[in-house]
Write an enzyme that holds these catalytic residues in place. Sequence first.
Site, PDB file in Angstrom:
ATOM      1  N   GLU A 203      -3.357 -10.973   2.602  1.00 34.23           N
ATOM      2  CA  GLU A 203      -1.903 -10.761   2.541  1.00 34.23           C
ATOM      3  C   GLU A 203      -1.167 -11.422   3.702  1.00 34.23           C
ATOM      4  O   GLU A 203       0.045 -11.624   3.639  1.00 34.23           O
ATOM      5  CB  GLU A 203      -1.589  -9.263   2.475  1.00 34.23           C
ATOM      6  CG  GLU A 203      -2.342  -8.628   1.330  1.00 34.23           C
ATOM      7  CD  GLU A 203      -1.803  -7.297   0.861  1.00 34.23           C
ATOM      8  OE1 GLU A 203      -0.641  -6.984   1.126  1.00 34.23           O
ATOM      9  OE2 GLU A 203      -2.582  -6.570   0.218  1.00 34.23           O
TER      10      GLU A 203
ATOM     11  N   TYR B  78       3.282  -4.092   6.120  1.00 35.57           N
ATOM     12  CA  TYR B  78       1.812  -4.026   6.250  1.00 35.57           C
ATOM     13  C   TYR B  78       1.257  -5.387   6.663  1.00 35.57           C
ATOM     14  O   TYR B  78       0.558  -5.515   7.667  1.00 35.57           O
ATOM     15  CB  TYR B  78       1.177  -3.562   4.933  1.00 35.57           C
ATOM     16  CG  TYR B  78      -0.316  -3.828   4.852  1.00 35.57           C
ATOM     17  CD1 TYR B  78      -1.212  -3.236   5.749  1.00 35.57           C
ATOM     18  CD2 TYR B  78      -0.852  -4.686   3.872  1.00 35.57           C
ATOM     19  CE1 TYR B  78      -2.585  -3.491   5.673  1.00 35.57           C
ATOM     20  CE2 TYR B  78      -2.209  -4.940   3.796  1.00 35.57           C
ATOM     21  CZ  TYR B  78      -3.077  -4.345   4.697  1.00 35.57           C
ATOM     22  OH  TYR B  78      -4.421  -4.600   4.626  1.00 35.57           O
TER      23      TYR B  78
ATOM     24  N   THR C  68      -6.783  -9.549   6.127  1.00 35.89           N
ATOM     25  CA  THR C  68      -6.492  -9.524   4.694  1.00 35.89           C
ATOM     26  C   THR C  68      -5.852 -10.835   4.230  1.00 35.89           C
ATOM     27  O   THR C  68      -5.183 -11.521   5.022  1.00 35.89           O
ATOM     28  CB  THR C  68      -5.531  -8.350   4.384  1.00 35.89           C
ATOM     29  OG1 THR C  68      -4.951  -8.540   3.102  1.00 35.89           O
ATOM     30  CG2 THR C  68      -4.384  -8.256   5.395  1.00 35.89           C
TER      31      THR C  68
HETATM   32  P1  NAD Z   1      -8.389   2.838   4.209  1.00 36.29           P
HETATM   33  O1  NAD Z   1      -6.947   3.133   4.235  1.00 36.29           O
HETATM   34  O2  NAD Z   1      -9.235   3.336   3.086  1.00 36.29           O
HETATM   35  O3  NAD Z   1      -9.080   3.362   5.555  1.00 36.29           O
HETATM   36  C1  NAD Z   1      -8.507   3.184   6.826  1.00 36.29           C
HETATM   37  C2  NAD Z   1      -9.295   4.005   7.817  1.00 36.29           C
HETATM   38  O4  NAD Z   1      -8.722   3.820   9.121  1.00 36.29           O
HETATM   39  C3  NAD Z   1      -9.234   5.515   7.532  1.00 36.29           C
HETATM   40  O5  NAD Z   1     -10.517   6.077   7.670  1.00 36.29           O
HETATM   41  C4  NAD Z   1      -8.281   6.057   8.593  1.00 36.29           C
HETATM   42  O6  NAD Z   1      -8.539   7.396   8.948  1.00 36.29           O
HETATM   43  C5  NAD Z   1      -8.569   5.092   9.744  1.00 36.29           C
HETATM   44  N1  NAD Z   1      -7.435   5.022  10.686  1.00 36.29           N
HETATM   45  C6  NAD Z   1      -6.111   4.846  10.385  1.00 36.29           C
HETATM   46  N2  NAD Z   1      -5.381   4.873  11.505  1.00 36.29           N
HETATM   47  C7  NAD Z   1      -6.254   5.036  12.542  1.00 36.29           C
HETATM   48  C8  NAD Z   1      -6.098   5.127  13.943  1.00 36.29           C
HETATM   49  N3  NAD Z   1      -4.888   5.061  14.516  1.00 36.29           N
HETATM   50  N4  NAD Z   1      -7.214   5.284  14.701  1.00 36.29           N
HETATM   51  C9  NAD Z   1      -8.442   5.372  14.137  1.00 36.29           C
HETATM   52  N5  NAD Z   1      -8.642   5.317  12.811  1.00 36.29           N
HETATM   53  C10 NAD Z   1      -7.556   5.139  12.008  1.00 36.29           C
HETATM   54  O7  NAD Z   1      -8.488   1.254   4.349  1.00 36.29           O
HETATM   55  P2  NAD Z   1      -9.499   0.208   3.713  1.00 36.29           P
HETATM   56  O8  NAD Z   1      -9.013  -0.184   2.382  1.00 36.29           O
HETATM   57  O9  NAD Z   1     -10.892   0.691   3.901  1.00 36.29           O
HETATM   58  O10 NAD Z   1      -9.231  -1.029   4.688  1.00 36.29           O
HETATM   59  C11 NAD Z   1     -10.029  -1.215   5.865  1.00 36.29           C
HETATM   60  C12 NAD Z   1      -9.599  -2.504   6.541  1.00 36.29           C
HETATM   61  O11 NAD Z   1      -9.744  -3.604   5.635  1.00 36.29           O
HETATM   62  C13 NAD Z   1      -8.133  -2.515   6.967  1.00 36.29           C
HETATM   63  O12 NAD Z   1      -8.054  -3.161   8.219  1.00 36.29           O
HETATM   64  C14 NAD Z   1      -7.433  -3.327   5.896  1.00 36.29           C
HETATM   65  O13 NAD Z   1      -6.288  -3.954   6.397  1.00 36.29           O
HETATM   66  C15 NAD Z   1      -8.521  -4.327   5.531  1.00 36.29           C
HETATM   67  N6  NAD Z   1      -8.472  -4.864   4.168  1.00 36.29           N
HETATM   68  C16 NAD Z   1      -8.391  -4.030   3.092  1.00 36.29           C
HETATM   69  C17 NAD Z   1      -8.406  -4.560   1.798  1.00 36.29           C
HETATM   70  C18 NAD Z   1      -8.361  -3.662   0.587  1.00 36.29           C
HETATM   71  O14 NAD Z   1      -8.262  -4.184  -0.524  1.00 36.29           O
HETATM   72  N7  NAD Z   1      -8.466  -2.367   0.714  1.00 36.29           N
HETATM   73  C19 NAD Z   1      -8.483  -5.946   1.620  1.00 36.29           C
HETATM   74  C20 NAD Z   1      -8.570  -6.773   2.761  1.00 36.29           C
HETATM   75  C21 NAD Z   1      -8.574  -6.216   4.025  1.00 36.29           C
HETATM   76  P1  TYD Z   2      -2.251  -2.732  -4.317  1.00 38.60           P
HETATM   77  O1  TYD Z   2      -3.504  -2.073  -4.772  1.00 38.60           O
HETATM   78  O2  TYD Z   2      -1.206  -1.904  -3.665  1.00 38.60           O
HETATM   79  O3  TYD Z   2      -2.696  -3.940  -3.392  1.00 38.60           O
HETATM   80  P2  TYD Z   2      -1.813  -5.147  -2.751  1.00 38.60           P
HETATM   81  O4  TYD Z   2      -1.927  -4.842  -1.321  1.00 38.60           O
HETATM   82  O5  TYD Z   2      -2.503  -6.380  -3.208  1.00 38.60           O
HETATM   83  O6  TYD Z   2      -0.430  -5.102  -3.211  1.00 38.60           O
HETATM   84  O7  TYD Z   2      -1.568  -3.464  -5.569  1.00 38.60           O
HETATM   85  C1  TYD Z   2      -2.255  -4.492  -6.262  1.00 38.60           C
HETATM   86  C2  TYD Z   2      -1.308  -5.059  -7.301  1.00 38.60           C
HETATM   87  O8  TYD Z   2      -0.956  -4.033  -8.235  1.00 38.60           O
HETATM   88  C3  TYD Z   2       0.006  -5.546  -6.726  1.00 38.60           C
HETATM   89  O9  TYD Z   2       0.437  -6.691  -7.448  1.00 38.60           O
HETATM   90  C4  TYD Z   2       0.964  -4.397  -6.965  1.00 38.60           C
HETATM   91  C5  TYD Z   2       0.465  -3.829  -8.276  1.00 38.60           C
HETATM   92  N1  TYD Z   2       0.693  -2.367  -8.450  1.00 38.60           N
HETATM   93  C6  TYD Z   2       1.284  -1.894  -9.629  1.00 38.60           C
HETATM   94  O10 TYD Z   2       1.613  -2.677 -10.535  1.00 38.60           O
HETATM   95  N2  TYD Z   2       1.480  -0.547  -9.760  1.00 38.60           N
HETATM   96  C7  TYD Z   2       1.128   0.332  -8.788  1.00 38.60           C
HETATM   97  O11 TYD Z   2       1.342   1.561  -8.962  1.00 38.60           O
HETATM   98  C8  TYD Z   2       0.511  -0.159  -7.584  1.00 38.60           C
HETATM   99  C9  TYD Z   2       0.099   0.772  -6.486  1.00 38.60           C
HETATM  100  C10 TYD Z   2       0.318  -1.529  -7.467  1.00 38.60           C
END
Ligand code: NAD
Ligand code: TYD
Length: 344
Positions: free
Chosen positions: A130, A153, A128
């Site tokens: 982040e 995180y 990510t």
């Molecule tokens: P999500 O929270 O929607 O899904 C996470 C999945 O991992 C779930 O299906 C959960 O059951 C599974 N999981 C959690 N703990 C586990 C364990 N111990 N063993 C096996 N499975 C497990 O997450 P997401 O938003 O789909 O993110 C997926 C990946 O992408 C993550 O690694 C996250 O850090 C990364 N990522 C997410 C974003 C975003 O904006 N959502 C951005 C950049 C990177």
């Molecule tokens: P989020 O979706 O939690 O992602 P990130 O991991 O980038 O923080 O939040 C995106 C942005 O939105 C972040 O600046 C925090 C803000 N935010 C709010 O203002 N209110 C909310 O309830 C949440 C969950 C996030």
Amino acid sequence: MKNILVTGGAGFIGCNFVRYVLNREPELKVTVFDKLTYAGRLENLAAVSERFGGRYHFVQGDVCDAARVEETVALRNIDTIINFAAETHVDRSILDPDAFVKTDVYGTYVLLEAARKLGNLRFHQISTDEVYGHVAGRRRSLEEDALAPRSPYSASKAGADLFVNAYCTTYGLPVTISRGANNIGPYQYPEKVVPLFITNALESIPLPVYGDGKQMRDYQFVADHCAAIYLILTRGRIGETYNIGTGSEMTNLAMVEILLDELDKPPSLIRHVEDRLGHDRRYSLDVSKTLALGWEPDYTPEQAIRATARWYRDNRWWWQPIRDGEFKQYYETVYGARRELDLQ
Ligand code: NAD
Ligand code: TYD
């Protein structure tokens, strides 16, 4: 690449990726390995299972369980591991970091060990933006920048990245890492800001904007992210890291305006509330390295926000049961006692 293991494939990005690769590669077999935490849902993959039955297989398991991981890799004849499995929400990591360290750091180590022991398998880590921490001024993060995570995180994700690179250097494991900006689109658990605000707006509940709402994020459409991951898997250079995003960020208030406009809901729903602890003001990625592989996002952040708003408007069957379940308790814990801010 014939038999891939997609950990965390029942979550938001993972399920979109599984759909993407099965559609794209007619010979590919996919095994999803997922613990099914609150964020993992089999209904995210129900249509995939129906359509691609013979090429899709689901295993419920924890990435921290080495025996289960190794048994699955061996039995399913896996040649490539793509690690999406993680605890992913910053606000939950502030409440209780424990599961983040376990799954995101230790779980990644377990997968790396399996990849090393069972035939030096190709390994791709989903990371990510982040991990770079807050990015000041007009700078954009480059892949070689120092990692400066500031939340439990992002610290856990950064730890995982370091392990992945260490396995490449030490054991010669063929790895790549991608660092994605904020994803939005179908099947995202409604704790993340965009689906939270859309579903609140659809129920005419106030939208809790943290602080002044001027924090900057790059909101990319999940399908664009999945296409880039696939490209890195097939054309990325081993040992390299790639940033993925649209390369253009906007304030949270601008994001809210767009989604309210798409849903035809009033700005009076906006509430400024007490800020998140340690809130990163800005993320911003330089994505030229991934663009150079021949990838380009189809959606601007505004198009992604509008498409996401329409999906949630049209798919209440998916999110209403979530909001009526565990989510209620979570919402109360995070937002119940949060002070409203008067920013006049
Ligand atoms: P999500 O929270 O929607 O899904 C996470 C999945 O991992 C779930 O299906 C959960 O059951 C599974 N999981 C959690 N703990 C586990 C364990 N111990 N063993 C096996 N499975 C497990 O997450 P997401 O938003 O789909 O993110 C997926 C990946 O992408 C993550 O690694 C996250 O850090 C990364 N990522 C997410 C974003 C975003 O904006 N959502 C951005 C950049 C990177
Ligand atoms: P989020 O979706 O939690 O992602 P990130 O991991 O980038 O923080 O939040 C995106 C942005 O939105 C972040 O600046 C925090 C803000 N935010 C709010 O203002 N209110 C909310 O309830 C949440 C969950 C996030």
